[in-house]
Design an enzyme around this catalytic site. Structure first.
Site, PDB file in Angstrom:
ATOM      1  N   ARG A 332       1.759  -1.531   7.081  1.00 58.83           N
ATOM      2  CA  ARG A 332       1.578  -1.413   5.718  1.00 58.83           C
ATOM      3  C   ARG A 332       0.070  -0.942   5.525  1.00 58.83           C
ATOM      4  O   ARG A 332      -0.781  -1.773   5.704  1.00 58.83           O
ATOM      5  CB  ARG A 332       1.726  -2.850   5.226  1.00 58.83           C
ATOM      6  CG  ARG A 332       1.392  -3.030   3.657  1.00 58.83           C
ATOM      7  CD  ARG A 332       1.645  -4.711   3.386  1.00 58.83           C
ATOM      8  NE  ARG A 332       1.310  -4.900   1.880  1.00 58.83           N
ATOM      9  CZ  ARG A 332      -0.097  -5.275   1.558  1.00 58.83           C
ATOM     10  NH1 ARG A 332      -0.974  -5.240   2.419  1.00 58.83           N
ATOM     11  NH2 ARG A 332      -0.393  -5.492   0.308  1.00 58.83           N
ATOM     12  N   SER A 403      11.523  -6.597  -2.042  1.00 61.15           N
ATOM     13  CA  SER A 403      10.675  -8.006  -2.337  1.00 61.15           C
ATOM     14  C   SER A 403      11.545  -8.574  -3.680  1.00 61.15           C
ATOM     15  O   SER A 403      11.604  -7.695  -4.478  1.00 61.15           O
ATOM     16  CB  SER A 403       9.169  -7.596  -2.697  1.00 61.15           C
ATOM     17  OG  SER A 403       8.835  -6.756  -1.647  1.00 61.15           O
ATOM     18  N   LYS A 432      -3.201  -9.740  -0.141  1.00 61.03           N
ATOM     19  CA  LYS A 432      -2.733  -9.039  -1.212  1.00 61.03           C
ATOM     20  C   LYS A 432      -3.349  -9.335  -2.538  1.00 61.03           C
ATOM     21  O   LYS A 432      -3.077 -10.235  -3.019  1.00 61.03           O
ATOM     22  CB  LYS A 432      -0.940  -9.245  -1.284  1.00 61.03           C
ATOM     23  CG  LYS A 432      -0.427  -8.256  -2.245  1.00 61.03           C
ATOM     24  CD  LYS A 432       0.903  -8.256  -2.059  1.00 61.03           C
ATOM     25  CE  LYS A 432       1.933  -7.855  -3.122  1.00 61.03           C
ATOM     26  NZ  LYS A 432       1.722  -6.427  -3.408  1.00 61.03           N
TER      27      LYS A 432
END
Ligand SMILES: Cc1ncc(COP(=O)(O)OP(=O)(O)O)c(N)n1
Ligand SMILES: Cc1nc(C(=O)O)sc1CCOP(=O)(O)O
Ligand SMILES: [Mg+2]
Length: 506
Positions: A332, A403, A432
């Site tokens: 990521r 998600s 995040k």
């Protein structure tokens, strides 16, 4: 206009001409097989474009093996004196680097058969194990630690996710014996120990013809010879899924001609094996990627933003995490100062090599083009990223994660295009910046009560101290950034998460 992948700069994947390659190569397949199916096996191999030879003693095998592309050992008509020949054959195959397919016929039905099969597996030189569900389960039960064997017989996989037991067993056994496992039944499954595929092809009349199972072992052996030219575009697991789909499609197509009549079917089946081509195989296969709960147990996520924008640090943290026992890694790369373009591609490839070395599932976050370009195992997208249907169209049989934060999001998600789910944030997270408000572990049980059946992980703010309620709420595993990436010892952190999830499993 055709779609251009920015990472591939005009380069495209070669088309998968699996059957054409096989037929061009006309591989010699040595069959040490049972008395009942020799003729059927030889005819079937000829029909697919391979070259069969039956061999009954090592003096003869020594001469043949030098020309062989694969060796099949089928223990159907087992006698004690054959066992030493099987072992000798496996040794010869190893010397000449010839792949060995083992068909453990009837090993669920007798202790002697099972002991022979376990002995052959112990040689460490089996390249593919192919059996029906009962045979594969018997081998798994004999080899696995008691607690995991029991988990797999609940009818629902582990942790409530509705995954077929046979898929779970194929995955676990492939990892235990370090070779791909094919388990056949109403739906077939193949796992290479990293990926799992379901292959829902074939027809019930196939079970009424002696030798269809045994011939499949020989056909899979022949397919090994066609893998090398395809190895950069498909994993061995996906490749063998195509082989299974071909065999099942031939069965389906034969029934169209013969009707459900075993005698006529047998003839029509040979014709179908002979005539079916790559165009049909590519267009009509219904191969389905499967994510089993075990793959998600400890799901590590990271990019350079999580390690001070230091690429080497990321590589070493990921290697340590893999060594410590994470089961899945997601690249990521996101945020200020992170890599793009060629540099991101190269890092993605280096990370992929580390994951492959440790048999860890390799997922790319958000960047579907990158997942396709490096041929990752899968991709994860959020609700605001590319639409799931489009993702599926681009990635084919790769695993797709999505998600889901709320019941509303569950209802608007077309889950049929996804294979697993990330639910979060479980707790407050600093990894995040645009994360939603924490929803807590109960969100997982709420989503499952609302109909979510895909295997899922909890994500967001997870540590060793707060992970357990997430598993108790119904997650298969935990997805983690900082508790591993920022740990003083990422190896130990990963190991502790693995122990925690192993202990928490029912
Ligand atoms: C396993 C897993 N679950 C959830 C996420 C979050 O995805 P998304 O909502 O798209 O947010 P970003 O990660 O893209 O910022 C995930 N990455 N992995
Ligand atoms: C990447 C991500 N997605 C989330 C979500 O809620 O969907 S939370 C999150 C960050 C997880 O990092 P950490 O383990 O350091 O809290
Ligand atoms: Mg995203």
């Amino acid at each position: 206009m055709t779609y251009e992948n920015p990472y591939m700069k005009g380069r495209t994947w070669p088309e998968l001409n699996i059957l054409e390659t096989l037929r061009q190569r006309n591989p010699l397949v040595i069959c040490i097989t049972n008395d009942v199916v020799r003729t059927f096996t030889a005819n079937g191999l000829l029909a697919i474009g391979a070259s069969p030879v039956m061999s009954e003693c090592s003096e003869d095998l020594k001469d043949l093996i030098v020309h062989a592309s694969a060796l099949l050992i089928n223990i159907g008509t087992l006698t004690p004196d054959k066992v030493s020949y099987y072992k000798e054959a496996i040794k010869l195959a190893k010397t000449h680097e010839v792949p060995v397919v083992l068909d453990p016929v009837g090993c669920h039905a007798g202790a002697y058969r099972l002991s022979v099969v376990l002995d052959l597996i112990k040689t460490g030189n089996i390249s593919l194990l192919r059996g029906n569900q009962s045979e594969i389960k018997a081998i798994y039960d004999a080899l696995s630690p008691d607690d995991t064997a029991n988990n797999s017989t609940t009818g629902k996989g582990v942790d409530g996710a509705q995954v077929e037991d046979s898929a779970v067993i194929a995955y676990r056994l492939a990892r235990l014996i370090n070779c791909p496992v094919v388990t056949t039944g109403e739906e077939d499954y193949i796992s290479d120990g990293i990926r799992v595929f379901a292959v829902p092809h074939g027809h019930s009349v196939m079970t009424a013809v002696t030798g269809t199972g045994c011939l499949l072992g020989a056909v899979l052996a022949a397919f090994f010879s066609a893998y090398y030219p395809c190895k950069d575009s498909v994993s061995i697991g996906e490749f063998l899924a195509y082989a299974l789909a071909y065999y099942g499609l031939a069965g389906e197509s034969a029934v169209q001609v013969s009707g459900v009549k075993p005698g006529s079917f047998s003839t029509a089946f040979m014709d179908a094996l002979y005539t079916l081509d790559d165009a049909v195989l590519m267009a009509e296969n219904r191969i389905r990627p499967v994510v089993v709960p075990d793959q998600l147990q400890v799901y590590f996520i990271g990019g350079t933003q999580d390690v001070g924008l230091n690429e080497n640090r990321l590589l070493s943290v990921v290697e340590e995490a893999c060594r410590g026992g994470v089961t899945c890694f997601q690249f990521r790369e996101k945020g200020m100062g992170t890599l793009e373009g060629q540099q991101k591609l190269e890092l993605a490839q280096q990370l992929q090599q580390i994951c492959a070395k440790y048999n860890v599932l390799y997922i790319i976050n958000d960047d579907v083009d990158l997942a396709v370009a490096v041929n990752a195992d899968g991709v994860h997208v959020g609700q605001e990223d590319m639409r799931l249907e489009e993702v599926r169209n681009l990635v084919g049989h790769k695993a797709v994660g999505i998600s889901i934060h709320s019941i509303e999001e569950l209802h608007k998600t077309v889950v049929v295009y996804a294979d697993c789910v990330g639910v979060g944030p479980m707790y407050a997270t600093s990894s995040k910046p645009d994360a939603q408000e924490p929803c807590g572990p109960n969100r997982i049980s709420e989503l499952q009560a609302e109909g979510l059946t895909l295997p899922c992980v909890g994500i967001g703010g997870i540590t060793l101290d707060n992970a357990k309620p997430i598993l108790e709420a119904g997650a298969c595993g935990v997805a983690i950034i900082s508790a591993i990436a920022h740990a003083d010892n990422p190896y130990e952190a990963a190991q502790q998460f693995k122990h925690l999830v192993d202990r928490a499993q029912p």
